[in-house]
Each structure stands twice: as structure tokens, then as C-alpha cells.
Enzyme design. Structure first.
Site, PDB file in Angstrom:
ATOM      1  CE1 TYR A 113      -3.991  -2.762   5.519  1.00  0.00           C
ATOM      2  CE2 TYR A 113      -3.412  -0.456   5.106  1.00  0.00           C
ATOM      3  CZ  TYR A 113      -3.743  -1.718   4.638  1.00  0.00           C
ATOM      4  OH  TYR A 113      -3.810  -1.937   3.277  1.00  0.00           O
ATOM      5  CE  LYS A 146      -1.602  -4.580   3.382  1.00  0.00           C
ATOM      6  NZ  LYS A 146      -1.869  -5.867   2.754  1.00  0.00           N
ATOM      7  CB  SER A 168      -0.855  -0.031   1.272  1.00  0.00           C
ATOM      8  OG  SER A 168      -1.430   1.220   1.506  1.00  0.00           O
TER       9      SER A 168
HETATM   10  P1  NAD Z   1     -11.074  -6.877   0.911  1.00  0.00           P
HETATM   11  O1  NAD Z   1     -11.315  -6.878   2.395  1.00  0.00           O
HETATM   12  O2  NAD Z   1     -12.231  -6.641   0.021  1.00  0.00           O
HETATM   13  O3  NAD Z   1     -10.344  -8.232   0.473  1.00  0.00           O
HETATM   14  C1  NAD Z   1      -9.537  -8.977   1.341  1.00  0.00           C
HETATM   15  C2  NAD Z   1     -10.065 -10.412   1.305  1.00  0.00           C
HETATM   16  O4  NAD Z   1      -9.255 -11.241   2.142  1.00  0.00           O
HETATM   17  C3  NAD Z   1     -11.493 -10.529   1.838  1.00  0.00           C
HETATM   18  O5  NAD Z   1     -12.239 -11.249   0.875  1.00  0.00           O
HETATM   19  C4  NAD Z   1     -11.365 -11.310   3.145  1.00  0.00           C
HETATM   20  O6  NAD Z   1     -12.495 -12.129   3.378  1.00  0.00           O
HETATM   21  C5  NAD Z   1     -10.098 -12.109   2.887  1.00  0.00           C
HETATM   22  N1  NAD Z   1      -9.317 -12.454   4.082  1.00  0.00           N
HETATM   23  C6  NAD Z   1      -8.925 -11.631   5.096  1.00  0.00           C
HETATM   24  N2  NAD Z   1      -8.190 -12.320   5.979  1.00  0.00           N
HETATM   25  C7  NAD Z   1      -8.084 -13.593   5.522  1.00  0.00           C
HETATM   26  C8  NAD Z   1      -7.449 -14.774   5.985  1.00  0.00           C
HETATM   27  N3  NAD Z   1      -6.761 -14.770   7.131  1.00  0.00           N
HETATM   28  N4  NAD Z   1      -7.553 -15.904   5.259  1.00  0.00           N
HETATM   29  C9  NAD Z   1      -8.255 -15.918   4.096  1.00  0.00           C
HETATM   30  N5  NAD Z   1      -8.890 -14.847   3.605  1.00  0.00           N
HETATM   31  C10 NAD Z   1      -8.801 -13.695   4.304  1.00  0.00           C
HETATM   32  O7  NAD Z   1      -9.928  -5.799   0.643  1.00  0.00           O
HETATM   33  P2  NAD Z   1      -9.362  -5.239  -0.734  1.00  0.00           P
HETATM   34  O8  NAD Z   1      -9.673  -3.802  -0.786  1.00  0.00           O
HETATM   35  O9  NAD Z   1      -9.748  -6.114  -1.843  1.00  0.00           O
HETATM   36  O10 NAD Z   1      -7.804  -5.357  -0.429  1.00  0.00           O
HETATM   37  C11 NAD Z   1      -7.026  -6.459  -0.865  1.00  0.00           C
HETATM   38  C12 NAD Z   1      -5.604  -6.277  -0.361  1.00  0.00           C
HETATM   39  O11 NAD Z   1      -5.095  -5.039  -0.851  1.00  0.00           O
HETATM   40  C13 NAD Z   1      -5.480  -6.231   1.153  1.00  0.00           C
HETATM   41  O12 NAD Z   1      -4.301  -6.901   1.540  1.00  0.00           O
HETATM   42  C14 NAD Z   1      -5.355  -4.748   1.437  1.00  0.00           C
HETATM   43  O13 NAD Z   1      -4.644  -4.498   2.618  1.00  0.00           O
HETATM   44  C15 NAD Z   1      -4.590  -4.266   0.223  1.00  0.00           C
HETATM   45  N6  NAD Z   1      -4.808  -2.845  -0.075  1.00  0.00           N
HETATM   46  C16 NAD Z   1      -6.070  -2.360  -0.194  1.00  0.00           C
HETATM   47  C17 NAD Z   1      -6.273  -0.996  -0.423  1.00  0.00           C
HETATM   48  C18 NAD Z   1      -7.662  -0.420  -0.527  1.00  0.00           C
HETATM   49  O14 NAD Z   1      -7.817   0.766  -0.325  1.00  0.00           O
HETATM   50  N7  NAD Z   1      -8.690  -1.220  -0.852  1.00  0.00           N
HETATM   51  C19 NAD Z   1      -5.174  -0.142  -0.562  1.00  0.00           C
HETATM   52  C20 NAD Z   1      -3.893  -0.669  -0.460  1.00  0.00           C
HETATM   53  C21 NAD Z   1      -3.721  -2.030  -0.200  1.00  0.00           C
HETATM   54  N1  UFG Z   2     -12.322  11.424   3.484  1.00  0.00           N
HETATM   55  C1  UFG Z   2     -13.315  12.310   3.852  1.00  0.00           C
HETATM   56  N2  UFG Z   2     -14.462  11.797   4.352  1.00  0.00           N
HETATM   57  C2  UFG Z   2     -14.688  10.456   4.500  1.00  0.00           C
HETATM   58  C3  UFG Z   2     -13.652   9.567   4.117  1.00  0.00           C
HETATM   59  C4  UFG Z   2     -12.479  10.098   3.621  1.00  0.00           C
HETATM   60  O1  UFG Z   2     -13.159  13.515   3.744  1.00  0.00           O
HETATM   61  O2  UFG Z   2     -15.756  10.053   4.986  1.00  0.00           O
HETATM   62  C5  UFG Z   2     -11.076  11.973   2.906  1.00  0.00           C
HETATM   63  C6  UFG Z   2      -9.831  11.646   3.693  1.00  0.00           C
HETATM   64  O3  UFG Z   2      -9.626  12.589   4.710  1.00  0.00           O
HETATM   65  C7  UFG Z   2      -8.758  11.653   2.606  1.00  0.00           C
HETATM   66  C8  UFG Z   2      -9.504  11.150   1.363  1.00  0.00           C
HETATM   67  O4  UFG Z   2     -10.880  11.370   1.628  1.00  0.00           O
HETATM   68  O5  UFG Z   2      -8.329  12.955   2.360  1.00  0.00           O
HETATM   69  C9  UFG Z   2      -9.285   9.676   1.080  1.00  0.00           C
HETATM   70  O6  UFG Z   2      -9.578   8.913   2.253  1.00  0.00           O
HETATM   71  P1  UFG Z   2      -9.753   7.333   2.200  1.00  0.00           P
HETATM   72  O7  UFG Z   2     -10.130   6.911   3.589  1.00  0.00           O
HETATM   73  O8  UFG Z   2     -10.659   6.946   1.089  1.00  0.00           O
HETATM   74  O9  UFG Z   2      -8.303   6.818   1.800  1.00  0.00           O
HETATM   75  P2  UFG Z   2      -6.886   7.024   2.504  1.00  0.00           P
HETATM   76  O10 UFG Z   2      -6.009   7.734   1.523  1.00  0.00           O
HETATM   77  O11 UFG Z   2      -7.013   7.596   3.849  1.00  0.00           O
HETATM   78  O12 UFG Z   2      -6.392   5.508   2.683  1.00  0.00           O
HETATM   79  C10 UFG Z   2      -6.594   4.505   1.688  1.00  0.00           C
HETATM   80  C11 UFG Z   2      -6.750   3.170   2.398  1.00  0.00           C
HETATM   81  C12 UFG Z   2      -5.473   2.799   3.072  1.00  0.00           C
HETATM   82  C13 UFG Z   2      -4.364   2.821   2.066  1.00  0.00           C
HETATM   83  C14 UFG Z   2      -4.267   4.172   1.415  1.00  0.00           C
HETATM   84  C15 UFG Z   2      -3.204   4.197   0.347  1.00  0.00           C
HETATM   85  O13 UFG Z   2      -7.780   3.235   3.360  1.00  0.00           O
HETATM   86  O14 UFG Z   2      -5.587   1.505   3.599  1.00  0.00           O
HETATM   87  O15 UFG Z   2      -5.521   4.481   0.817  1.00  0.00           O
HETATM   88  O16 UFG Z   2      -3.393   3.144  -0.521  1.00  0.00           O
HETATM   89  F1  UFG Z   2      -3.214   2.545   2.706  1.00  0.00           F
END
Ligand code: NAD
Ligand code: UFG
Length: 337
Positions: A148, A152, A124
């Protein structure tokens, strides 16, 4: 090739599985469904008209992983499984470290046992902490401000140590910026369990009438309109980045790290206005105080992925908001409809 996708029923995982099936891969999914619905997988089959193999189980369960690796000739693993809510990670650090760090260790141990050494890991942009300048290149210093992000970073370091010890591994650490949007079919998308933490699902739920209004967390940042700026990337572009990373692993690159972002930052207010155009209604919002731990602005330098993976984002902001609205308006209650 047979690809094991952990967390493949989740948001990014399900979109990636669509692209893998469309490219002709065999896909085996492992997910404990802690944050996903099995309906996502039947929708994936509906979109692709192809079948996949699904195991409900946990990456922490060694015997279960051994069974999956015994039953399938797995070539590479894409490891999405993990917990991702920043606030929850502060309240439940042990759960986050166990799931995200121990889960990855267990997976790598079993991969080693079965001599499967191609891994794509979901990292991330959070590992950059509060960057000193923008855009962010992959060689920027890393840091973490919550469990979190720390999980990572720990996994990134573990994977680096693993590669140092055994350079027959090929590992891609993909640092995602802010994934948004949904598949153009409107059949799969982001379906948060609870009150959404992230901006885009919150806006969508306001638009569909599930929530009254959005709180904009701060309008006094040093950005062009005072609200936070992020690099939003369409989930289909992100999914395709994983296919390019898999291709890269087949060239034996060793340990590689890429930003997956667009290189373009948008503010919270710009996201609201873009969504209003997509859904053709106003999104009520109020300015609230800053959210603890947020940074002013974050966007990627995406050139390394273009040069080395031949990958770049192609979807526009309009595509992102239109597809989010298509998914949300067709599925107001997500997969529970
Ligand atoms: P998500 O929660 O939709 O997907 C994660 C999946 O993993 C879920 O389906 C959950 O049921 C499964 N899971 C969790 N723990 C598990 C375990 N111990 N064993 C088996 N399955 C398990 O999240 P996502 O947004 O699709 O994110 C996928 C990956 O990308 C995650 O590792 C997350 O940290 C990373 N990531 C997400 C974002 C974001 O903003 N969505 C940003 C950066 C990184
Ligand atoms: N924000 C609002 N109101 C809300 C939610 C968010 O104003 O209800 C704002 C936040 O302050 C920020 C922007 O919208 O300025 C984006 O916020 P998000 O929560 O959507 O995303 P972040 O950038 O905080 O974090 C996300 C994921 C993290 C990941 C990161 C970088 O939640 O897990 O992107 O990939 F690490």
C-alpha cells in the site's frame, strides 16, 4: 468550476464533495463502489441541498473515463480512488498495484488526452516510513514497508516525473495523517466494509456494541504512556485542505507537496479516554502485542500548508470523537441501516 472527484463516494471523498458543493463547484463523481455506498451521495445532497453527477465505474477503464471527460468541462481532478488496507495489500499486492498505480496512470493518460492538467492526489504519511525525528516536514526521506505504502510512493514519483516532462501540469500531492471524525450532521462518516483496521472506527464499533473490546497494539513503545502516537485529523478539516489545494493549483505552482495534519500527537489510550467522554460509557480494552509494521509515533509539521495554502486544522480532539460517535450512534450499521 467543474471538479471530477474519483472515489468521491468514499469516506474522505464524500466529505470533500460536501465542501466543494458548498463552495459552489459543479461536482462529477466517479466511483466503482468497491468500498462505498451510493447512499453516501444522496446524504451529501441532503446535507448541501445541491445536486451532483455520479458515474459508477472504474478509473482503470479508459473508455469510461473518456466518456466522463467528453461529457463534462472538467477543470481539475481530485483523485481519491484507491484501495487502502495495509494488511490486505500485503496479501494482494498485484491488486493494490493495479488499482492504485495503474489506476492513476490511466487517469493521468486520459487527463493528458483532454488537456486537463490540474490534479490533487491523496497520498499518505505512510510515505515517511519510520521517521528519524518528529515532527515530520515534507522534505523528510520517504520509504515504504508494505505494498500500500509502496503504491503511494510510486504514484508520488510518477507524478513528479510527469511534471518534469511537462511543466504545464499542476499537481498537489497531499500527505494525510490519520483522518477521523464525521460530518457534524451525522449523515456521512466512515463505514468500513469488514472488521475495521483503524483505531477510531474500531473504538466506535465497541462503543455501539458491535464489538466486545478493543485490542491496544502494544504499550511498550517509547511514548509518554507506551502506546502508539498519531496525528489524528478531523475529516472536515482534511476536506477543506483539498479546496485550498485546488485554489493553489489555479496559481500555476507546478508540483507541490503538503502534509495535512494538526501537528499534535495523541496516544491510543488518550483516544480511548476522549471517546469514553463523548459516548459516556467505558470502552473495554486489552493490551495486546505490537502490530507488525507499526511505528511508535508520527505527527506532522503542518506549517508549510499554513504558509502556502492558508490552511490549518481547526477541529479539536473533542470534535473528532463527538462527531464519530454522532455518526456511529445514528448509523450503527453504517449506510446499510
Ligand atoms: P475509501 O475506501 O472510503 O474511499 C476510496 C473510494 O475509492 C471508495 O469509494 C472506493 O469505492 C473507490 N475506488 C477504489 N478503487 C477504485 C477504482 N479502481 N475505480 C473507481 N473507484 C474506486 O477511502 P478513504 O479513506 O476515503 O481514502 C481516500 C484516499 O485517501 C485513498 O486513496 C487512500 O489511500 C488515501 N488515504 C486514506 C487515509 C485514511 O486513513 N483513510 C490515509 C492516507 C491516505
Ligand atoms: N491501534 C490499536 N488497535 C486497533 C487499531 C489501531 O491499538 O485496533 C493503534 C495502532 O497500533 C496505532 C494507532 O492505533 O498506534 C493508529 O492505528 P490506525 O490503524 O488507525 O492508523 P495507522 O497510523 O496505522 O495508519 C493509518 C492508515 C494508513 C495511513 C496512515 C498515515 O491506516 O493507511 O494512517 O496516514 F497510511
Amino acid at each position: 468550476m467543474t471538479i471530477l472527484v474519483t472515489g468521491g463516494a468514499g469516506y474522505i471523498g464524500s466529505h470533500t464533495v460536501v465542501e466543494l458543493l458548498n463552495e459552489g463547484h459543479e461536482v462529477v463523481i466517479l466511483d466503482n463502489l468497491s468500498n462505498a455506498s451510493v447512499t453516501a451521495l444522496s446524504r451529501v445532497e441532503q446535507i448541501t441541498q445541491k445536486s451532483l453527477t455520479f458515474y459508477q465505474g472504474d478509473v482503470l477503464n479508459k473508455a469510461f473515463l473518456q466518456k466522463v471527460f467528453t461529457d463534462h468541462p472538467i477543470h481539475s481532478v481530485i483523485h481519491f480512488a484507491g484501495l487502502k488496507a495495509v494488511g490486505e495489500s500485503v496479501e494482494q499486492p498485484l491488486r493494490y498495484y493495479e488499482n492504485n498505480v495503474t489506476g492513476t496512470l490511466t487517469l493521468c493518460e486520459i487527463m493528458n488526452e483532454f488537456n486537463v492538467k490540474n490534479l490533487v492526489f491523496s497520498s499518505s504519511a505512510t510515505v515517511y516510513g519510520d521517521p528519524a525525528s518528529l515532527p515530520i516536514t515534507e522534505d523528510f526521506p520517504t520509504s515504504a514497508t508494505n505494498p500500500y505504502g509502496q503504491s503511494k510512493l510510486m504514484v508520488e514519483n510518477i507524478l513528479s516525473d510527469l511534471y518534469q516532462a511537462d511543466n504545464t501540469w499542476n499537481i498537489a500531492r497531499l500527505r494525510y495523517f490519520n483522518p477521523v471524525g464525521a460530518h457534524p450532521s451525522g449523515l456521512i462518516g466512515e463505514d468500513p466494509n469488514d472488521i475495521p483496521n483503524n483505531l477510531m472506527p474500531f473504538i466506535s464499533q465497541v462503543a455501539v456494541g458491535k464489538r466486545d473490546k478493543l485490542s491496544v497494539f502494544g504499550n511498550d513503545y517509547n511514548t509518554h504512556d507506551g502506546t502508539g502516537v498519531r496525528d489524528y485529523i478531523h475529516v472536515v478539516d482534511l476536506a477543506r485542505g483539498h479546496l485550498q489545494a485546488l485554489k493553489k493549483l489555479n496559481t500555476n505552482p507546478g508540483l507541490v507537496t503538503y502534509n495535512l495534519g494538526t501537528g499534535q500527537g495523541y496516544s491510543v489510550l488518550e483516544m480511548i479516554h476522549a471517546f469514553e467522554l463523548a459516548c459516556q460509557k467505558p470502552i473495554p480494552y486489552q493490551i495486546a502485542s505490537r502490530r507488525s509494521g507499526d511505528i511508535a509515533a508520527c505527527y506532522a509539521a503542518p506549517q508549510k500548508a499554513l504558509t502556502e495554502l492558508n490552511w490549518q486544522a481547526s477541529h479539536t480532539l473533542e470534535d473528532m470523537v463527538m462527531s464519530s460517535w454522532h455518526w456511529q450512534s445514528n448509523n450503527p450499521n453504517g449506510y446499510s441501516d
